[in-house]
Design an enzyme around this catalytic site. Sequence first.
Site, PDB file in Angstrom:
ATOM      1  N   ASP A 211      10.334 -11.792 -10.987  1.00 24.66           N
ATOM      2  CA  ASP A 211       9.416 -10.939 -10.223  1.00 24.66           C
ATOM      3  C   ASP A 211      10.037 -10.652  -8.852  1.00 24.66           C
ATOM      4  O   ASP A 211      11.000 -11.307  -8.457  1.00 24.66           O
ATOM      5  CB  ASP A 211       8.061 -11.635 -10.060  1.00 24.66           C
ATOM      6  CG  ASP A 211       6.916 -10.634  -9.937  1.00 24.66           C
ATOM      7  OD1 ASP A 211       7.180  -9.427  -9.790  1.00 24.66           O
ATOM      8  OD2 ASP A 211       5.749 -11.066  -9.988  1.00 24.66           O
TER       9      ASP A 211
ATOM     10  N   ASP B 287       3.595 -14.310  -3.844  1.00 24.81           N
ATOM     11  CA  ASP B 287       2.731 -14.286  -2.656  1.00 24.81           C
ATOM     12  C   ASP B 287       1.765 -15.470  -2.764  1.00 24.81           C
ATOM     13  O   ASP B 287       2.082 -16.579  -2.345  1.00 24.81           O
ATOM     14  CB  ASP B 287       2.018 -12.927  -2.570  1.00 24.81           C
ATOM     15  CG  ASP B 287       1.180 -12.788  -1.311  1.00 24.81           C
ATOM     16  OD1 ASP B 287       1.135 -13.750  -0.517  1.00 24.81           O
ATOM     17  OD2 ASP B 287       0.551 -11.737  -1.097  1.00 24.81           O
TER      18      ASP B 287
ATOM     19  N   LYS C  44      -0.726  -7.686 -16.953  1.00 27.33           N
ATOM     20  CA  LYS C  44      -1.450  -8.272 -15.812  1.00 27.33           C
ATOM     21  C   LYS C  44      -2.503  -7.301 -15.323  1.00 27.33           C
ATOM     22  O   LYS C  44      -2.247  -6.105 -15.236  1.00 27.33           O
ATOM     23  CB  LYS C  44      -0.469  -8.580 -14.684  1.00 27.33           C
ATOM     24  CG  LYS C  44      -1.123  -9.127 -13.427  1.00 27.33           C
ATOM     25  CD  LYS C  44      -0.097  -9.626 -12.437  1.00 27.33           C
ATOM     26  CE  LYS C  44       0.259  -8.583 -11.408  1.00 27.33           C
ATOM     27  NZ  LYS C  44       1.207  -9.053 -10.399  1.00 27.33           N
TER      28      LYS C  44
ATOM     29  N   ALA D  33       1.039 -16.862  -5.497  1.00 27.89           N
ATOM     30  CA  ALA D  33       1.472 -17.530  -6.739  1.00 27.89           C
ATOM     31  C   ALA D  33       0.427 -17.397  -7.852  1.00 27.89           C
ATOM     32  O   ALA D  33       0.527 -18.076  -8.874  1.00 27.89           O
ATOM     33  CB  ALA D  33       1.841 -18.985  -6.499  1.00 27.89           C
TER      34      ALA D  33
ATOM     35  N   GLN E 226       0.867  -1.191   0.000  1.00 29.18           N
ATOM     36  CA  GLN E 226       0.000   0.000   0.000  1.00 29.18           C
ATOM     37  C   GLN E 226       0.900   1.237   0.000  1.00 29.18           C
ATOM     38  O   GLN E 226       1.146   1.842   1.044  1.00 29.18           O
ATOM     39  CB  GLN E 226      -0.928  -0.026   1.204  1.00 29.18           C
ATOM     40  CG  GLN E 226      -1.967  -1.152   1.105  1.00 29.18           C
ATOM     41  CD  GLN E 226      -2.878  -1.175   2.307  1.00 29.18           C
ATOM     42  OE1 GLN E 226      -3.792  -0.371   2.426  1.00 29.18           O
ATOM     43  NE2 GLN E 226      -2.617  -2.090   3.214  1.00 29.18           N
TER      44      GLN E 226
HETATM   45  C1  R5P Z   1       3.141  -7.327  -8.110  1.00 27.98           C
HETATM   46  O1  R5P Z   1       2.627  -6.375  -7.725  1.00 27.98           O
HETATM   47  C2  R5P Z   1       4.268  -8.067  -7.515  1.00 27.98           C
HETATM   48  O2  R5P Z   1       5.426  -7.768  -8.212  1.00 27.98           O
HETATM   49  C3  R5P Z   1       4.034  -9.573  -7.594  1.00 27.98           C
HETATM   50  O3  R5P Z   1       3.771  -9.928  -8.929  1.00 27.98           O
HETATM   51  C4  R5P Z   1       2.858  -9.960  -6.769  1.00 27.98           C
HETATM   52  O4  R5P Z   1       2.910  -9.420  -5.486  1.00 27.98           O
HETATM   53  C5  R5P Z   1       2.749 -11.465  -6.664  1.00 27.98           C
HETATM   54  O5  R5P Z   1       1.603 -11.769  -5.941  1.00 27.98           O
HETATM   55  P1  R5P Z   1       0.830 -13.115  -6.188  1.00 27.98           P
HETATM   56  O6  R5P Z   1       1.837 -14.216  -6.110  1.00 27.98           O
HETATM   57  O7  R5P Z   1      -0.187 -13.184  -5.083  1.00 27.98           O
HETATM   58  O8  R5P Z   1       0.181 -13.032  -7.524  1.00 27.98           O
END
Ligand code: R5P
Length: 306
Positions: free
Chosen positions: A215, A219, A189, A221, A93
Amino acid sequence: MYLFFTDTNKDLAKKVVRLTGLKLGQVEFKKFSDGEIYARIKNKVRGEKVFVLGSTFSPADNILQLLILMSALKSNKAKNIVLIISYFGYARQDWLSKPGEPLTAKLMADLLRAAGVGRIITFDLHSKAVKNFFKIPVRELAALPLFAEYFKKKQLNNFKVVAPDVGALVKARRLSKFLGSGPPVVLKKIRPRHNVARVAQVKDGVKDKNLILIDDMIDTAGTITAAVAVLKKQGARDIYIAATHPVLSGPAIERLKKSSIKEVITTNTIPLPKEKHLKKIKVLSVAELISKELVNFKYNIQRRAL
Ligand code: R5P
């Protein structure tokens, strides 16, 4: 000089101490019956420069333990606190996307400053904005050199680097440049809501290519598994993931197990508990990057031979 650490970074702290010659600081952490955290430093730190290693992944007690440790150092008159924060949580945030929201990244910066931190060293922040919330020097290190060496040794052929969103583009460009693999592929995305990722089809040819998707973190995934599904549909061959922080929350491990990802390369900025160990996850250590940084910053620490 002492390196203190919170419960989140015990193993990493031991590695850094071996590489730098710093001494491990001794702290007693306990909890009161209601869960309140107690800390007591067992070394004399009056007038000393001290280092603290911590990480602020969930649960929020990790943040509190770090703040309380620094408060104890400050009360014991440590002169200067350098905080190495391997994973900087609560950073997502970092802008007000809707009225009524907080800036938790700023709150974290303010809390750390109030606890007495004089300088911060951290890894792959969520965004450039995070640094601007600090009124103290922040040095952002990248895990990219570790990934670059790893893939160089692997000697992949016919491969491209992929950014799963524009936020990862700078990293993807750097890795492509290092590996000499030409311009990276960038995916589009969108996030319809928190923790949900949709990845659009790509125009660039990925057919029959091996791919390295880079990346800052994994989190849930959702991002990488959605990206892998799209890339596979378009004929990609082996897909490798390079992501600095293994947050791996909620459905992440199940998603990784089911996905056709060849390997996930990550680091120990967040320790991986046993239940999250998968054969396809490889963990590289950031200990050497931290120790080099401590030496480079002329903290008067002699680096020991590896
Ligand atoms: C994007 O904002 C970040 O770089 C990561 O892509 C993101 O935090 C990954 O989160 P998740 O694994 O929940 O898609």
